[in-house]
Design an enzyme around this catalytic site. Sequence first.
Site, PDB file in Angstrom:
ATOM      1  N   ASN A 131       0.866  -1.150  -0.108  1.00  0.00           N
ATOM      2  CA  ASN A 131       0.097  -0.135   0.061  1.00  0.00           C
ATOM      3  C   ASN A 131       1.000   1.176  -0.074  1.00  0.00           C
ATOM      4  OD1 ASN A 131      -1.717   2.011   0.509  1.00  0.00           O
ATOM      5  ND2 ASN A 131      -2.635   1.224   2.318  1.00  0.00           N
TER       6      ASN A 131
ATOM      7  N   ARG B 143      -2.651  -1.958  -3.287  1.00  0.00           N
ATOM      8  CA  ARG B 143      -3.884  -0.959  -2.875  1.00  0.00           C
ATOM      9  C   ARG B 143      -3.685   0.225  -3.895  1.00  0.00           C
ATOM     10  NH1 ARG B 143      -4.852   3.739   0.850  1.00  0.00           N
ATOM     11  NH2 ARG B 143      -6.881   3.989   0.585  1.00  0.00           N
TER      12      ARG B 143
ATOM     13  N   HIS C 192     -13.351   3.506   0.469  1.00  0.00           N
ATOM     14  CA  HIS C 192     -13.013   2.459   1.251  1.00  0.00           C
ATOM     15  C   HIS C 192     -13.800   1.167   1.095  1.00  0.00           C
ATOM     16  CE1 HIS C 192     -13.246   5.993   4.666  1.00  0.00           C
ATOM     17  NE2 HIS C 192     -12.311   5.535   4.560  1.00  0.00           N
TER      18      HIS C 192
ATOM     19  N   ARG D 230     -12.225  16.461   7.301  1.00  0.00           N
ATOM     20  CA  ARG D 230     -12.757  16.684   6.234  1.00  0.00           C
ATOM     21  C   ARG D 230     -14.562  17.215   6.505  1.00  0.00           C
ATOM     22  NH1 ARG D 230     -11.457  11.176   4.083  1.00  0.00           N
ATOM     23  NH2 ARG D 230      -9.277  11.253   3.378  1.00  0.00           N
TER      24      ARG D 230
ATOM     25  N   GLU E 137      -8.475  -4.551   5.770  1.00  0.00           N
ATOM     26  CA  GLU E 137      -8.274  -4.198   4.303  1.00  0.00           C
ATOM     27  C   GLU E 137      -7.093  -5.145   3.536  1.00  0.00           C
ATOM     28  OE1 GLU E 137      -8.860  -0.301   5.755  1.00  0.00           O
ATOM     29  OE2 GLU E 137      -9.412   0.268   3.768  1.00  0.00           O
TER      30      GLU E 137
END
Length: 399
Positions: A7, A91, A180, A241, A385
């Site tokens: 990743n 990823r 996600h 955010r 993940e």
Amino acid sequence: MKILVVNCGSSSLKYQVFEMTTEEVLAKGLVERVGLAGSSLTHRREGREKVEIKSEVKNHGDAVQIMIDALLHPDYGVMKSLSEIDAIGHRVVHGGQKAVRSMLITDEVKAIIRECFAFGPLHNPANLAGITACEQLMPAAPQVAVFDTSFHQTMPPKAYIYGIPYELYEKYGIRRYGFHGTSHKFIAMRAPAFLGRSAAELKLISCHLGNGSSLAAVERGACVDTSMGLTPLEGLVMGTRSGDLDPTIVSYITKNAQVPENDVNDYLNKKSGVLGISGVSSDFRDLEKAAADGSERAQLALDIFAYHVKKYIGSYAAAMGGVDVIAFTAGLGENSADMRRLICEGLEFLGARLDDARNEATRGQDAVISTDDSTCKILVIPTNEELMIAMDTRDIVGK
Ligand code: AMP
């Protein structure tokens, strides 16, 4: 079968090596400050102390090389030769409309990743740099791209088309993509398995609540809506955010609130959310502590966050005509009983009744936290993940 999961971020590289027969992690590590002064690798072989190696890491090629050196190291490595790696799963953040599933990496797939640079300007170039470096340094291993966006590609147009001129979608691909996806896919697979039910019979809302947060509505195993949009800025209020906004705010703050036009994206991505509301922190542990110590704005930030999640759960239940499972995951979703309680208060009308004792007792493993008479099951499912990327990679390479 050994699978290496990679990743790459703009200045980092995370990796894990899985033995897929047991789904066990053999080693994991993180290269930090790629391309910056003071770079280092932290590597850990399962069951051993972690080691920290300071080394100049100029680019992702160097990062892949020091990862390889660690994996082959006589003391803390986990293999004698790179030929033991059966496949590499990467990823990739944005796959646009063409990446509807994980894919074996070819020139066409690299072109897809490149086409999406504009949508994922920080992540996609780093993801591609990692892929190129792995191809050069481990040419024998097949490589697979696992996209954050692809799980959401089953959404119907009514969920992904924005209320703006249709040409913007046709010409520029402006639409909801969602993120996600690897985590939501893992939850959509794990939750039914944990309940001993078939995914095909369930309407599930997956709540990935961490620093970045998103919800996905999943019907019969397929995503039908999700809260993030063209970019991860849309949807819930997050750590830093803003989430959903009246778009006019953007032009208003540049004209009237001394936010330079070039800084607006940073302002909404890095200075907003619960950090911006509270003025305290983007970290929910800090916020819970500050609220307990009497900070009204920290409490307001927590209340707003929970309220947003609750509203999205309500809207997704309406979109699917009901909900059988609400699953909480990621740092906050897995660990904060208080936040889960705030979110679930008032959801009894959906048949979702939280069991306070179960909610408080759950620790880092799959758990039912609803009452026995709750018609909608409320679950905590720790996400994984990296394992999902490894499983997709195995499935694709095995074909
Ligand atoms: P993630 O992005 O999944 O790593 O999640 C990070 C977020 O989870 C941070 O805001 C943490 O504050 C939050 N978090 C982790 N553990 C806890 C906890 N025990 N209580 C509250 N929030 C937590």
